[in-house]
Design a protein around this motif. Structure first.
Motif, short mmCIF file in Angstrom:
data_model
loop_
_atom_site.label_atom_id
_atom_site.label_comp_id
_atom_site.label_asym_id
_atom_site.label_seq_id
_atom_site.Cartn_x
_atom_site.Cartn_y
_atom_site.Cartn_z
N GLN A 124 0.83 -1.20 0.00
CA GLN A 124 0.00 0.00 0.00
C GLN A 124 0.87 1.25 0.00
OE1 GLN A 124 -2.56 -0.64 3.50
NE2 GLN A 124 -4.31 -0.74 2.09
N ALA A 125 0.38 2.29 -0.68
CA ALA A 125 1.01 3.60 -0.63
C ALA A 125 0.29 4.41 0.44
CB ALA A 125 0.90 4.30 -1.98
N SER A 126 1.06 5.06 1.29
CA SER A 126 0.49 5.81 2.40
C SER A 126 0.27 7.27 1.99
CB SER A 126 1.43 5.73 3.60
OG SER A 126 0.85 6.35 4.73
N VAL A 127 -0.97 7.73 2.18
CA VAL A 127 -1.35 9.10 1.80
C VAL A 127 -1.69 9.88 3.06
CG1 VAL A 127 -2.94 10.53 0.46
CG2 VAL A 127 -2.29 8.26 -0.39
N LEU A 171 4.78 13.62 9.78
CA LEU A 171 5.83 13.51 8.77
C LEU A 171 7.20 13.27 9.40
CD1 LEU A 171 4.59 16.41 6.49
CD2 LEU A 171 4.95 14.07 5.69
N GLN A 172 7.40 13.83 10.59
CA GLN A 172 8.69 13.67 11.27
C GLN A 172 8.81 12.33 11.98
OE1 GLN A 172 11.41 16.17 11.47
NE2 GLN A 172 10.25 16.58 9.60
N ASN A 173 7.69 11.67 12.19
CA ASN A 173 7.70 10.38 12.90
C ASN A 173 8.40 9.33 12.04
OD1 ASN A 173 7.12 7.91 14.14
ND2 ASN A 173 5.10 8.57 14.82
N PRO A 174 9.49 8.75 12.52
CA PRO A 174 10.23 7.76 11.71
C PRO A 174 9.43 6.50 11.42
CG PRO A 174 11.08 7.83 13.96
CD PRO A 174 10.13 8.97 13.83
N SER A 219 5.85 6.57 6.72
CA SER A 219 6.47 6.76 5.42
C SER A 219 5.36 7.09 4.42
CB SER A 219 7.23 5.51 4.98
OG SER A 219 7.79 5.68 3.70
N PHE A 220 5.24 8.39 4.11
CA PHE A 220 4.16 8.83 3.23
C PHE A 220 4.67 8.96 1.80
CE2 PHE A 220 3.03 10.60 7.44
CZ PHE A 220 1.83 9.91 7.62
N GLN A 221 3.86 8.50 0.85
CA GLN A 221 4.21 8.61 -0.56
C GLN A 221 3.56 9.82 -1.22
OE1 GLN A 221 3.63 5.23 0.76
NE2 GLN A 221 5.84 5.54 0.93
N ALA A 223 11.15 14.92 -1.65
CA ALA A 223 10.72 14.21 -2.87
C ALA A 223 9.25 13.80 -2.83
CB ALA A 223 11.59 12.98 -3.08
N ILE A 224 8.59 13.92 -1.67
CA ILE A 224 7.18 13.52 -1.58
C ILE A 224 6.32 14.51 -2.37
CG2 ILE A 224 5.22 13.13 -0.03
CD1 ILE A 224 7.19 12.55 2.21
N PRO A 225 5.52 14.04 -3.33
CA PRO A 225 4.64 14.96 -4.06
C PRO A 225 3.53 15.48 -3.14
CG PRO A 225 4.26 12.68 -4.76
CD PRO A 225 5.45 12.66 -3.84
N VAL A 226 3.31 16.78 -3.16
CA VAL A 226 2.28 17.43 -2.34
C VAL A 226 1.22 18.01 -3.26
CG1 VAL A 226 1.78 19.23 -0.66
CG2 VAL A 226 3.94 17.97 -0.52
#
Length: 305
Positions: A3-6, A44-47, A50-52, A80-83
């Motif tokens: 799965q990709a995480s959004v 986003l800072q939480n290791p 991992s958001f795509q 590099a994450i598209p916003v």
């Protein structure tokens, strides 16, 4: 299929509900929602996350969409994450501001489900393509171990650092080779092509004006076309590097060993250290403007495959 995480960021609860419904049935997408910019930044800072893709509302109290977007693009781990920006306002100035800040795409509310999902899937595909290209580049760098012959030429100290890093990957032990290659290339630029003497460099280093003087001399008409040339050759015996500059040469013999008399000088040890740590041998030819450095093939490590 993984799965990709959004990450969805919107301060309106009703909008989060609608978006959650839009993503229902998208089994390849995992949704994470937050209601403000600071919570989104913490996620986003939480290791562990991992958001795509990030779907970001522009207008929010506190840390708004533009502010969060700028934070994301300023962080090398997240840039590099598209916003995808979503907004009810669609003025050209606001859209330009978001795009200049790094937004991948703009969605103007209200929008259709199929339009949203098309943009999300496009963003994911583009991100996967960029990731594949980065991996391919790393593979090509690793594949330099297969390079048997190559010719390079450079002009500046910055180029010397880049070339040293590149060529070192083709050597048996890159971490050991890079310092010596860099030293020979920089010597070719500063002492060879630019004619900087040992005493001049010492004084410039002590006054912290070395870089300024290198840049000044590089711009002189007589130096603008001068280059340092590097030849790479691999054989069953190991690697041979030939560095040639276009200068008048120098008295190289006394620099092959570390001289205690120069122990307190800010320079003058590079060639000797390179000879000890990076190369199996160094010799000079011509007037001293040609350096030939050899790296013996370590036992048990093939030189070409």
């Amino acid at each position: 299929m993984s799965q990709a995480s959004v990450l969805v960021v919107d301060d309106e609860a009703i909008n989060l509900e609608i978006l959650s419904e839009y993503f229902e049935g998208e089994s390849n997408l995992a949704l994470h929602t937050t209601s403000n910019g600071e919570d989104a930044w913490a996620a986003l800072q939480n290791p562990d996350n991992s958001f795509q893709v990030v779907l970001l509302d522009r207008m929010m109290p506190g840390l708004d969409g533009i502010g969060l977007l700028k934070r994301i693009k300023a962080d090398p781990r997240l840039a590099a994450i598209p916003v995808i920006m979503q907004t009810a306002a669609g003025s050209p100035e606001q859209i330009r501001e978001g795009l200049e800040a790094g937004a991948y795409y703009y969605l103007t509310k209200p929008y259709r489900r199929d339009g949203l999902l098309a943009i999300v899937h496009a963003a994911l595909a583009d991100a996967e393509t960029r990731d594949a290209l980065r991996k391919q580049l790393n593979q090509h760098v690793y594949s330099l171990k297969f390079m048997d012959q190559a010719e390079f030429s450079i002009r500046t100290v910055d180029e010397a650092a880049q070339l040293a890093s590149f060529v070192a990957h083709a050597c048996p032990v890159p971490d050991a080779a890079i310092m010596g290659i860099s030293e020979l290339l920089i010597n070719g630029i500063e002492h060879g092509n630019l004619g900087l003497t040992y005493s001049e460099k010492s004084a410039l280093k002590l006054s912290d004006k070395w870089q300024d003087e290198i840049e000044r001399r590089s711009k002189l008409p007589e130096n603008t076309n001068k280059r340092v040339h590097l030849s790479f050759r691999r054989s069953e015996k190991g690697v041979e590097l030939v560095v040639r500059d276009e200068g008048q040469g120098f008295d190289w013999q006394k620099y092959l060993e570390i001289d205690p008399a120069r122990a307190f000088d800010p320079n003058g040890r590079g060639i000797a250290l390179a000879r000890m740590l990076s190369f199996s041998s160094i010799r000079y030819e011509g007037c001293g403007n040609i350096a030939i450095a050899c790296i013996d093939a370590p036992e048990g490590i093939p030189t070409s495959e």
